[in-house]
Design a protein around this motif. Structure first.
Motif, PDB file in Angstrom:
ATOM      1  N   TYR A 137     -25.199 -40.678 -50.412  1.00  0.00           N
ATOM      2  CA  TYR A 137     -25.713 -41.332 -51.615  1.00  0.00           C
ATOM      3  C   TYR A 137     -24.638 -42.273 -52.152  1.00  0.00           C
ATOM      4  O   TYR A 137     -23.439 -42.058 -51.937  1.00  0.00           O
ATOM      5  CB  TYR A 137     -26.108 -40.308 -52.679  1.00  0.00           C
ATOM      6  CG  TYR A 137     -24.936 -39.568 -53.290  1.00  0.00           C
ATOM      7  CD1 TYR A 137     -24.358 -39.994 -54.486  1.00  0.00           C
ATOM      8  CD2 TYR A 137     -24.399 -38.430 -52.685  1.00  0.00           C
ATOM      9  CE1 TYR A 137     -23.284 -39.317 -55.049  1.00  0.00           C
ATOM     10  CE2 TYR A 137     -23.332 -37.756 -53.245  1.00  0.00           C
ATOM     11  CZ  TYR A 137     -22.782 -38.207 -54.419  1.00  0.00           C
ATOM     12  OH  TYR A 137     -21.708 -37.543 -54.971  1.00  0.00           O
ATOM     13  N   ASN A 138     -25.067 -43.307 -52.849  1.00  0.00           N
ATOM     14  CA  ASN A 138     -24.137 -44.301 -53.383  1.00  0.00           C
ATOM     15  C   ASN A 138     -23.871 -44.056 -54.860  1.00  0.00           C
ATOM     16  O   ASN A 138     -24.787 -43.797 -55.633  1.00  0.00           O
ATOM     17  CB  ASN A 138     -24.683 -45.711 -53.186  1.00  0.00           C
ATOM     18  CG  ASN A 138     -23.768 -46.756 -53.805  1.00  0.00           C
ATOM     19  OD1 ASN A 138     -24.008 -47.227 -54.913  1.00  0.00           O
ATOM     20  ND2 ASN A 138     -22.715 -47.113 -53.101  1.00  0.00           N
ATOM     21  N   THR A 139     -22.602 -44.151 -55.247  1.00  0.00           N
ATOM     22  CA  THR A 139     -22.186 -44.033 -56.645  1.00  0.00           C
ATOM     23  C   THR A 139     -21.687 -45.355 -57.207  1.00  0.00           C
ATOM     24  O   THR A 139     -21.891 -45.658 -58.384  1.00  0.00           O
ATOM     25  CB  THR A 139     -21.074 -42.980 -56.784  1.00  0.00           C
ATOM     26  OG1 THR A 139     -21.609 -41.691 -56.495  1.00  0.00           O
ATOM     27  CG2 THR A 139     -20.512 -42.947 -58.202  1.00  0.00           C
ATOM     28  N   GLY A 154     -28.997 -43.123 -48.419  1.00  0.00           N
ATOM     29  CA  GLY A 154     -30.153 -42.284 -48.651  1.00  0.00           C
ATOM     30  C   GLY A 154     -30.461 -41.927 -50.088  1.00  0.00           C
ATOM     31  O   GLY A 154     -31.578 -41.503 -50.396  1.00  0.00           O
ATOM     32  N   GLY A 155     -29.497 -42.032 -51.001  1.00  0.00           N
ATOM     33  CA  GLY A 155     -29.715 -41.645 -52.388  1.00  0.00           C
ATOM     34  C   GLY A 155     -28.886 -42.502 -53.323  1.00  0.00           C
ATOM     35  O   GLY A 155     -27.959 -43.189 -52.903  1.00  0.00           O
ATOM     36  N   ILE A 156     -29.223 -42.430 -54.610  1.00  0.00           N
ATOM     37  CA  ILE A 156     -28.563 -43.250 -55.622  1.00  0.00           C
ATOM     38  C   ILE A 156     -28.101 -42.346 -56.769  1.00  0.00           C
ATOM     39  O   ILE A 156     -28.878 -41.512 -57.254  1.00  0.00           O
ATOM     40  CB  ILE A 156     -29.520 -44.326 -56.185  1.00  0.00           C
ATOM     41  CG1 ILE A 156     -30.007 -45.247 -55.058  1.00  0.00           C
ATOM     42  CG2 ILE A 156     -28.853 -45.104 -57.308  1.00  0.00           C
ATOM     43  CD1 ILE A 156     -28.917 -46.081 -54.406  1.00  0.00           C
ATOM     44  N   ALA A 207     -17.857 -32.341 -44.466  1.00  0.00           N
ATOM     45  CA  ALA A 207     -19.260 -32.051 -44.766  1.00  0.00           C
ATOM     46  C   ALA A 207     -20.045 -31.765 -43.480  1.00  0.00           C
ATOM     47  O   ALA A 207     -20.925 -30.900 -43.457  1.00  0.00           O
ATOM     48  CB  ALA A 207     -19.890 -33.218 -45.516  1.00  0.00           C
ATOM     49  N   ALA A 208     -19.712 -32.476 -42.419  1.00  0.00           N
ATOM     50  CA  ALA A 208     -20.409 -32.251 -41.148  1.00  0.00           C
ATOM     51  C   ALA A 208     -20.150 -30.848 -40.609  1.00  0.00           C
ATOM     52  O   ALA A 208     -20.961 -30.309 -39.853  1.00  0.00           O
ATOM     53  CB  ALA A 208     -19.980 -33.296 -40.123  1.00  0.00           C
ATOM     54  N   ALA A 209     -19.030 -30.245 -41.018  1.00  0.00           N
ATOM     55  CA  ALA A 209     -18.674 -28.910 -40.536  1.00  0.00           C
ATOM     56  C   ALA A 209     -19.131 -27.801 -41.476  1.00  0.00           C
ATOM     57  O   ALA A 209     -18.823 -26.626 -41.230  1.00  0.00           O
ATOM     58  CB  ALA A 209     -17.160 -28.825 -40.341  1.00  0.00           C
ATOM     59  N   TYR A 210     -19.884 -28.145 -42.536  1.00  0.00           N
ATOM     60  CA  TYR A 210     -20.384 -27.146 -43.479  1.00  0.00           C
ATOM     61  C   TYR A 210     -21.746 -26.649 -43.004  1.00  0.00           C
ATOM     62  O   TYR A 210     -22.595 -27.447 -42.584  1.00  0.00           O
ATOM     63  CB  TYR A 210     -20.491 -27.755 -44.871  1.00  0.00           C
ATOM     64  CG  TYR A 210     -20.742 -26.760 -45.982  1.00  0.00           C
ATOM     65  CD1 TYR A 210     -19.779 -25.812 -46.319  1.00  0.00           C
ATOM     66  CD2 TYR A 210     -21.937 -26.779 -46.703  1.00  0.00           C
ATOM     67  CE1 TYR A 210     -20.000 -24.907 -47.345  1.00  0.00           C
ATOM     68  CE2 TYR A 210     -22.163 -25.880 -47.725  1.00  0.00           C
ATOM     69  CZ  TYR A 210     -21.195 -24.935 -48.048  1.00  0.00           C
ATOM     70  OH  TYR A 210     -21.412 -24.039 -49.067  1.00  0.00           O
ATOM     71  N   ALA A 211     -21.987 -25.347 -43.113  1.00  0.00           N
ATOM     72  CA  ALA A 211     -23.190 -24.771 -42.515  1.00  0.00           C
ATOM     73  C   ALA A 211     -24.477 -25.249 -43.174  1.00  0.00           C
ATOM     74  O   ALA A 211     -25.477 -25.507 -42.489  1.00  0.00           O
ATOM     75  CB  ALA A 211     -23.115 -23.248 -42.574  1.00  0.00           C
ATOM     76  N   LEU A 212     -24.490 -25.369 -44.496  1.00  0.00           N
ATOM     77  CA  LEU A 212     -25.691 -25.790 -45.210  1.00  0.00           C
ATOM     78  C   LEU A 212     -25.731 -27.306 -45.314  1.00  0.00           C
ATOM     79  O   LEU A 212     -24.686 -27.952 -45.437  1.00  0.00           O
ATOM     80  CB  LEU A 212     -25.725 -25.159 -46.605  1.00  0.00           C
ATOM     81  CG  LEU A 212     -25.537 -23.633 -46.647  1.00  0.00           C
ATOM     82  CD1 LEU A 212     -25.560 -23.142 -48.075  1.00  0.00           C
ATOM     83  CD2 LEU A 212     -26.595 -22.942 -45.805  1.00  0.00           C
ATOM     84  N   GLU A 213     -26.920 -27.878 -45.286  1.00  0.00           N
ATOM     85  CA  GLU A 213     -27.059 -29.345 -45.291  1.00  0.00           C
ATOM     86  C   GLU A 213     -26.396 -29.947 -46.534  1.00  0.00           C
ATOM     87  O   GLU A 213     -26.819 -29.682 -47.666  1.00  0.00           O
ATOM     88  CB  GLU A 213     -28.537 -29.718 -45.270  1.00  0.00           C
ATOM     89  CG  GLU A 213     -28.800 -31.205 -45.157  1.00  0.00           C
ATOM     90  CD  GLU A 213     -28.441 -31.788 -43.790  1.00  0.00           C
ATOM     91  OE1 GLU A 213     -27.971 -32.938 -43.752  1.00  0.00           O
ATOM     92  OE2 GLU A 213     -28.642 -31.092 -42.775  1.00  0.00           O
ATOM     93  N   PRO A 214     -25.345 -30.760 -46.378  1.00  0.00           N
ATOM     94  CA  PRO A 214     -24.603 -31.291 -47.510  1.00  0.00           C
ATOM     95  C   PRO A 214     -24.959 -32.745 -47.831  1.00  0.00           C
ATOM     96  O   PRO A 214     -25.845 -33.346 -47.199  1.00  0.00           O
ATOM     97  CB  PRO A 214     -23.161 -31.201 -47.012  1.00  0.00           C
ATOM     98  CG  PRO A 214     -23.301 -31.537 -45.536  1.00  0.00           C
ATOM     99  CD  PRO A 214     -24.677 -31.047 -45.104  1.00  0.00           C
ATOM    100  N   TRP A 215     -24.261 -33.280 -48.810  1.00  0.00           N
ATOM    101  CA  TRP A 215     -24.272 -34.702 -49.114  1.00  0.00           C
ATOM    102  C   TRP A 215     -22.835 -35.212 -49.045  1.00  0.00           C
ATOM    103  O   TRP A 215     -21.882 -34.458 -49.288  1.00  0.00           O
ATOM    104  CB  TRP A 215     -24.785 -34.972 -50.530  1.00  0.00           C
ATOM    105  CG  TRP A 215     -26.252 -34.808 -50.743  1.00  0.00           C
ATOM    106  CD1 TRP A 215     -26.918 -33.666 -51.113  1.00  0.00           C
ATOM    107  CD2 TRP A 215     -27.249 -35.830 -50.625  1.00  0.00           C
ATOM    108  NE1 TRP A 215     -28.269 -33.909 -51.232  1.00  0.00           N
ATOM    109  CE2 TRP A 215     -28.502 -35.235 -50.942  1.00  0.00           C
ATOM    110  CE3 TRP A 215     -27.221 -37.186 -50.300  1.00  0.00           C
ATOM    111  CZ2 TRP A 215     -29.696 -35.948 -50.937  1.00  0.00           C
ATOM    112  CZ3 TRP A 215     -28.407 -37.901 -50.288  1.00  0.00           C
ATOM    113  CH2 TRP A 215     -29.628 -37.288 -50.595  1.00  0.00           C
ATOM    114  N   VAL A 216     -22.673 -36.504 -48.752  1.00  0.00           N
ATOM    115  CA  VAL A 216     -21.373 -37.158 -48.858  1.00  0.00           C
ATOM    116  C   VAL A 216     -21.540 -38.394 -49.730  1.00  0.00           C
ATOM    117  O   VAL A 216     -22.593 -39.045 -49.703  1.00  0.00           O
ATOM    118  CB  VAL A 216     -20.788 -37.500 -47.459  1.00  0.00           C
ATOM    119  CG1 VAL A 216     -21.578 -38.604 -46.793  1.00  0.00           C
ATOM    120  CG2 VAL A 216     -19.317 -37.857 -47.551  1.00  0.00           C
ATOM    121  N   GLU A 217     -20.501 -38.691 -50.502  1.00  0.00           N
ATOM    122  CA  GLU A 217     -20.576 -39.757 -51.499  1.00  0.00           C
ATOM    123  C   GLU A 217     -20.083 -41.080 -50.915  1.00  0.00           C
ATOM    124  O   GLU A 217     -18.971 -41.156 -50.393  1.00  0.00           O
ATOM    125  CB  GLU A 217     -19.724 -39.368 -52.708  1.00  0.00           C
ATOM    126  CG  GLU A 217     -19.812 -40.327 -53.871  1.00  0.00           C
ATOM    127  CD  GLU A 217     -19.114 -39.788 -55.112  1.00  0.00           C
ATOM    128  OE1 GLU A 217     -19.507 -40.186 -56.222  1.00  0.00           O
ATOM    129  OE2 GLU A 217     -18.166 -38.987 -54.971  1.00  0.00           O
TER     130      GLU A 217
END
Length: 375
Positions: free
Chosen positions: A145-147, A172-174, A318-328
């Protein structure tokens, strides 16, 4: 103790100041607590070994603290020379104890972060793997998502244009900033963005700690209708009980954690159930080594993960975290590096380059204020 033949031969530190094209304001500026941000201070660490292996890492500071991070790193970096670069956890502890009198959080561990990230970058390069793969990736891309397009210094028309441009780029997100003294202005801004994006685009808001508990409760209820992915930092970063009460009362998830500066502080937040979405910042808590400790705690509690800023590092974590994450997504750091991260279909792709996958640009060299090397 089993050791490898290789040893750290040198550590090079650089103090780099990245100027921002436009002074940036969030709610902390509008409430008079800070001035607009005009630059970001970076501490870069480049570590080399006797066998010719190299790694690069960085930490950063906004508005104040950059010279302090650089000074502390200069004091402790010599402790790495002659050490086995593979023993990263042990070296983190050694660096931490070297500066134990100034504590195990904040500026002292942020200086360690640049060195720690460089060691992990080197280890992944030695394995010819992206850092995410070395850690054990759950995915090859992460929702992003973009900040940077939603700050409060920008008029709403520009925010809408920025959001459209971000989506066209494949983001993907704002996320937009709120927390203005006039809460009606926040709601009007949010309404305009939601109507512009439509109901399907993921949307987040960030109050940057500027509400008190009653205001946060009222605003949280008023914002429920907009289907937000989360409300970020509605309260002071250390008000774990207040965040927990909001998380329990609202359907909208509560996100916080970016201003915490150690694993211990995050552990207290998790213990208080103060976040649905935890937002650690690896450079702020000491690097990859403590981030992994924190991620294990967060995963155990089934928390969502959305690391703050520094996407060049956090994409791998984040790619190595088990649950689906977000990156900023912040494009601000791009001039510092020769490489660019690829974004497609709402996701940021883990690069196939070894390590964290970045090299310093000529522009970074031009923005360098000081250099130091120890051998």
């Amino acid at each position: 103790m089993m050791t490898s033949a290789d040893r750290i031969a040198r550590v090079r530190l650089s103090s780099v100041y990245l100027p921002l094209d436009t002074p940036v304001s969030d709610a902390k500026v509008l409430t008079g607590r800070q001035r607009p941000m005009t630059e970001i201070a970076f501490l870069f660490a480049e570590i080399g070994t006797e066998q010719g292996h190299e790694g690069i890492g960085f930490a950063y500071s906004k508005r104040a603290g950059g010279p302090g991070q650089y000074a502390h790193a200069k004091e402790i970096a010599g402790n790495l020379v002659g050490e086995d670069p593979n023993d990263i956890a042990r070296l983190w502890d050694k660096l931490c104890w070297a500066g134990a009198s100034v504590g195990r959080s904040g500026l002292s561990v942020q200086a360690i972060a640049a060195l720690d990230v460089a060691l992990w970058d080197m280890k992944a390069k030695r394995a010819s793997l992206p850092l995410a793969k070395l850690l054990g990736a759950h995915r090859d891309s992460v929702r992003c998502y973009n900040t940077s397009g939603g700050f409060l210094h920008a008029p709403i028309e520009q925010v809408l244009d920025n959001a459209s441009a971000a989506l066209e780029r494949g983001i993907g997100g704002i996320k937009i900033k709120v927390g203005q003294p006039d809460t009606r202005a926040d709601l009007a801004r949010l309404k305009a963005v939601r109507e512009h994006l439509g109901e399907q685009v993921p949307l987040m808001v960030d109050a940057n700690q500027q509400w008190d508990r009653p205001t946060a409760a009222r605003m949280g209820r008023a914002m429920e209708e907009y289907g937000l992915v989360w409300i970020e930092e509605p309260l002071d970063a250390y008000d774990h009980a207040g965040h927990a009460a909001l998380a329990a009362a609202l359907d909208t998830p509560i996100a916080t954690g970016e201003m915490l500066t150690s694993v211990g502080e995050h552990a207290e937040l998790i213990r208080a159930r103060g976040a649905d979405v935890i937002q650690p910042d690896a450079p702020r808590i000491g690097g990859v080594t403590p981030f992994l400790r924190l991620a294990a705690l967060a995963e155990h509690e089934k928390l969502q993960l959305a690391p703050h800023f520094a996407m060049e590092i956090h994409l791998h974590l984040a790619a190595a975290y088990a649950l689906e994450p977000w990156v900023e997504h912040f494009e601000w750091l791009e001039p510092l590096f020769n490489e660019r991260l690829e974004i497609r279909d709402g996701r940021m792709l883990v690069p196939d380059r070894p390590g964290i996958g970045v090299t310093l640009s000529e522009q970074a060299a031009k923005w360098t204020a000081e250099r130091y090397e120890t051998t």
